[in-house]
Design a protein around this motif. Structure first.
Motif, mmCIF file in Angstrom:
data_model
loop_
_atom_site.group_PDB
_atom_site.id
_atom_site.type_symbol
_atom_site.label_atom_id
_atom_site.label_comp_id
_atom_site.label_asym_id
_atom_site.label_seq_id
_atom_site.Cartn_x
_atom_site.Cartn_y
_atom_site.Cartn_z
ATOM 1 N N LEU A 123 -10.367 24.500 5.559
ATOM 2 C CA LEU A 123 -10.036 23.323 6.245
ATOM 3 C C LEU A 123 -8.881 23.284 7.260
ATOM 4 C CD1 LEU A 123 -11.596 20.729 7.423
ATOM 5 C CD2 LEU A 123 -10.543 19.362 5.416
ATOM 6 N N TRP A 124 -7.693 23.867 6.482
ATOM 7 C CA TRP A 124 -6.436 23.905 6.906
ATOM 8 C C TRP A 124 -6.412 24.633 8.427
ATOM 9 C CZ3 TRP A 124 -2.890 20.801 5.893
ATOM 10 C CH2 TRP A 124 -2.588 20.404 4.271
ATOM 11 N N LYS A 125 -7.452 25.880 8.455
ATOM 12 C CA LYS A 125 -7.145 26.674 9.732
ATOM 13 C C LYS A 125 -8.525 26.582 10.625
ATOM 14 C CE LYS A 125 -4.439 30.332 7.493
ATOM 15 N NZ LYS A 125 -4.512 31.813 7.270
ATOM 16 N N ALA A 126 -9.308 25.653 10.281
ATOM 17 C CA ALA A 126 -10.572 25.093 11.069
ATOM 18 C C ALA A 126 -10.224 24.818 12.407
ATOM 19 C CB ALA A 126 -11.489 24.282 10.388
ATOM 20 N N PRO A 127 -10.841 25.291 13.544
ATOM 21 C CA PRO A 127 -10.532 25.034 14.834
ATOM 22 C C PRO A 127 -10.762 23.450 15.156
ATOM 23 C CG PRO A 127 -12.437 26.201 14.826
ATOM 24 C CD PRO A 127 -11.996 26.351 13.410
ATOM 25 N N GLY A 128 -9.813 23.064 15.902
ATOM 26 C CA GLY A 128 -10.072 21.416 16.234
ATOM 27 C C GLY A 128 -9.935 20.578 15.350
ATOM 28 N N VAL A 129 -9.222 20.728 14.087
ATOM 29 C CA VAL A 129 -8.820 19.718 13.259
ATOM 30 C C VAL A 129 -7.371 19.364 13.088
ATOM 31 C CG1 VAL A 129 -8.691 21.315 11.387
ATOM 32 C CG2 VAL A 129 -9.457 19.002 10.765
ATOM 33 N N LEU A 130 -7.092 18.044 12.870
ATOM 34 C CA LEU A 130 -5.697 17.736 12.761
ATOM 35 C C LEU A 130 -5.743 16.928 11.415
ATOM 36 C CD1 LEU A 130 -3.013 16.520 13.596
ATOM 37 C CD2 LEU A 130 -4.013 14.739 14.953
ATOM 38 N N ILE A 131 -5.042 17.568 10.515
ATOM 39 C CA ILE A 131 -4.811 16.835 9.076
ATOM 40 C C ILE A 131 -3.554 16.307 8.988
ATOM 41 C CG2 ILE A 131 -4.806 17.432 6.632
ATOM 42 C CD1 ILE A 131 -6.713 19.969 7.470
ATOM 43 N N THR A 132 -3.425 15.063 8.331
ATOM 44 C CA THR A 132 -2.236 14.288 7.932
ATOM 45 C C THR A 132 -2.538 14.049 6.255
ATOM 46 O OG1 THR A 132 -3.294 12.220 8.467
ATOM 47 C CG2 THR A 132 -1.690 13.232 10.072
ATOM 48 N N PRO A 133 -1.660 14.014 5.484
ATOM 49 C CA PRO A 133 -1.692 13.974 3.922
ATOM 50 C C PRO A 133 -2.058 12.731 3.284
ATOM 51 C CG PRO A 133 0.593 14.369 4.631
ATOM 52 C CD PRO A 133 -0.117 14.373 5.853
ATOM 53 N N HIS A 134 -3.023 11.838 3.764
ATOM 54 C CA HIS A 134 -3.168 10.698 3.308
ATOM 55 C C HIS A 134 -1.820 9.650 3.219
ATOM 56 C CE1 HIS A 134 -5.902 8.355 0.156
ATOM 57 N NE2 HIS A 134 -5.110 7.565 0.862
ATOM 58 N N VAL A 135 -1.530 9.332 4.538
ATOM 59 C CA VAL A 135 -0.356 8.528 4.946
ATOM 60 C C VAL A 135 -0.815 7.284 5.461
ATOM 61 C CG1 VAL A 135 1.122 10.623 4.793
ATOM 62 C CG2 VAL A 135 0.016 10.059 6.812
ATOM 63 N N GLY A 136 -2.008 6.923 5.779
ATOM 64 C CA GLY A 136 -2.290 5.750 6.075
ATOM 65 C C GLY A 136 -1.365 4.327 5.807
ATOM 66 N N GLY A 137 -1.283 4.292 4.361
ATOM 67 C CA GLY A 137 -0.570 3.267 3.748
ATOM 68 C C GLY A 137 0.995 3.526 3.887
ATOM 69 N N PRO A 138 1.428 4.473 3.411
ATOM 70 C CA PRO A 138 2.975 4.574 3.134
ATOM 71 C C PRO A 138 3.720 4.478 4.723
ATOM 72 C CG PRO A 138 1.712 6.312 2.216
ATOM 73 C CD PRO A 138 0.560 5.676 3.106
ATOM 74 N N SER A 139 4.175 3.207 4.888
ATOM 75 C CA SER A 139 4.813 3.196 6.039
ATOM 76 C C SER A 139 5.902 1.932 5.694
ATOM 77 C CB SER A 139 4.052 2.730 7.069
ATOM 78 O OG SER A 139 3.727 1.508 7.284
ATOM 79 N N SER A 140 6.956 1.867 6.861
ATOM 80 C CA SER A 140 7.573 0.510 6.513
ATOM 81 C C SER A 140 7.206 -0.616 6.366
ATOM 82 C CB SER A 140 8.893 0.575 7.883
ATOM 83 O OG SER A 140 7.987 0.442 9.000
ATOM 84 N N ALA A 141 5.608 -0.670 6.701
ATOM 85 C CA ALA A 141 4.898 -2.106 6.719
ATOM 86 C C ALA A 141 4.551 -2.529 5.108
ATOM 87 C CB ALA A 141 3.642 -2.018 7.469
ATOM 88 N N TYR A 142 4.750 -1.266 4.389
ATOM 89 C CA TYR A 142 4.127 -1.409 2.814
ATOM 90 C C TYR A 142 4.856 -2.262 1.862
ATOM 91 C CZ TYR A 142 3.804 -0.157 -1.860
ATOM 92 O OH TYR A 142 3.693 -0.397 -3.449
ATOM 93 N N LEU A 143 6.347 -2.055 1.957
ATOM 94 C CA LEU A 143 6.983 -2.971 0.915
ATOM 95 C C LEU A 143 7.018 -4.330 1.100
ATOM 96 C CD1 LEU A 143 8.557 -2.170 -1.784
ATOM 97 C CD2 LEU A 143 10.693 -1.980 -0.608
ATOM 98 N N PRO A 144 7.456 -4.700 2.249
ATOM 99 C CA PRO A 144 7.414 -6.371 2.253
ATOM 100 C C PRO A 144 6.001 -6.836 1.988
ATOM 101 C CG PRO A 144 7.699 -5.235 4.495
ATOM 102 C CD PRO A 144 7.856 -4.069 3.690
ATOM 103 N N ARG A 145 5.082 -5.997 2.298
ATOM 104 C CA ARG A 145 3.633 -6.681 2.292
ATOM 105 C C ARG A 145 3.137 -6.683 0.634
ATOM 106 N NH1 ARG A 145 0.733 -6.358 8.072
ATOM 107 N NH2 ARG A 145 2.812 -6.147 9.182
ATOM 108 N N ALA A 146 3.583 -5.510 0.244
ATOM 109 C CA ALA A 146 3.384 -5.543 -1.329
ATOM 110 C C ALA A 146 4.300 -6.474 -2.094
ATOM 111 C CB ALA A 146 3.784 -4.188 -1.740
#
Length: 320
Positions: free
Chosen positions: A273-296
């Motif tokens: 999947l890493w080398k498949a054409p036409g794919v963009l991969i991010t490492p499960h980072v939908g939640g970890p952001s500056s919005a996380y800690l104050p909301r948690a």
């Protein structure tokens, strides 16, 4: 509140993955201990009544103290999905409640869904590689404007995704969920309508929880109904997609994909999947952001206040 052998009141104990002194407004009627997944426990697990699972710790770490938590009354996840914790429910004392973190990650995950959609459509990965090579490569790319976007999983995160799509002049946003209903924005279609809806979608965004019904929902038949050149965006769980079926579509060049989650996960270095054409991969980072800690912190403050006052908890998913 119980009493010890001396007659003194014993305050219920909460294990938190954020130092309690860093959370303003915690109720005073509870005792607190800090544990974020380390090898040593802060107290005897049997004393813990309210257990907040360390965020991003993995299911093995998060479930490790549960067999010893014989007095547990609440397990609080800091994720919207609790599929990793459901196998541990039989370990909980009868009556213990498992709560998810509905609302905590809506903004952050919706931002990433929009980011992945725009980046994949506009070819940002190609331009980054061209920049690394110091090459000026102009090309025409699809815009999000005038596209039909299908959101599969129209809960809190799905609605937040539509909030962020609104200014981008999409031709149409189509909503699908397990429970069909009518919203102020329009109808939410049942999952059974997917075969009819998929062929018209330019972008399909997966934001559904992982359940027995949604595991490999995006299988060969689902993907085969998507139009040529359509983009699949997954911010749900990796197992919502049949990875083998998606690889076949990517390698044929018929579909594009932008994935924040994969199956397996983490994705092994040798996985095709890493080398498949036409794919963009991010490492499960939908939640970890500056919005996380104050909301948690806000979520824990609210739930612990309810727990201390014996009021109904929010977001109860299952009772042991």
């Amino acid at each position: 509140m119980s009493a010890d052998h001396s007659g003194s009141a014993v305050r219920p104990l909460a294990w938190l993955p954020i130092p309690p002194e860093e959370i303003e407004g915690l109720p005073e009627g509870l005792e607190y201990a800090y544990w974020n997944g380390g090898p040593d426990y802060p107290t005897d697990p049997a004393r813990c009544a309210f257990y907040c699972v360390p965020y991003l710790s993995g299911p093995e770490v998060g479930a490790r103290p549960l067999p010893g938590m014989t007095g547990l009354r609440v397990v609080q996840a800091l994720t919207a999905g609790v599929d990793d914790l459901l196998p541990a429910v039989p370990l909980l004392p009868p009556g213990a409640r498992l709560c998810n973190a509905r609302g905590l990650h809506d903004a952050s995950t919706a931002e990433l869904a929009l980011t992945l959609t725009l980046a994949a459509l506009r070819g940002i990965p190609r331009f980054v590689r061209a920049q690394d090579a110091r090459e000026w490569r102009q090309e025409f790319r699809p815009a999000l404007a005038d596209k039909t976007v299908l959101i599969v999983g129209y809960g809190a995160i799905g609605a937040a995704i539509e909030d962020r799509l609104t200014p981008f002049e999409c031709a149409r946003v189509v909503r699908v969920a397990r429970s069909p209903r009518t919203t102020a924005r329009g109808p939410v279609h049942p999952v059974a309508d997917l075969p009819r809806l998929l062929p018209a979608a330019d972008v399909v965004i997966l934001a559904t929880p992982l359940t027995d019904d949604t595991r490999r929902l995006a299988d060969a038949a689902f993907l085969g109904r998507m139009k040529d050149g359509a983009l699949l965006v997954n911010v749900a769980r990796g197992a919502v997609v049949d990875t083998g079926a998606l690889l076949a579509e990517l390698e044929s060049g018929r579909l594009l994909a932008a994935l924040d989650v994969t199956d397996p996960e983490p994705l092994p270095a040798e996985h095709p999947l890493w080398k498949a054409p036409g794919v963009l991969i991010t490492p499960h980072v939908g939640g970890p952001s500056s919005a996380y800690l104050p909301r948690a912190k806000a979520l824990l403050r609210d739930q612990l206040s309810r727990f201390a006052l014996d009021e109904p908890l929010r977001n109860v998913v299952v009772v042991a």
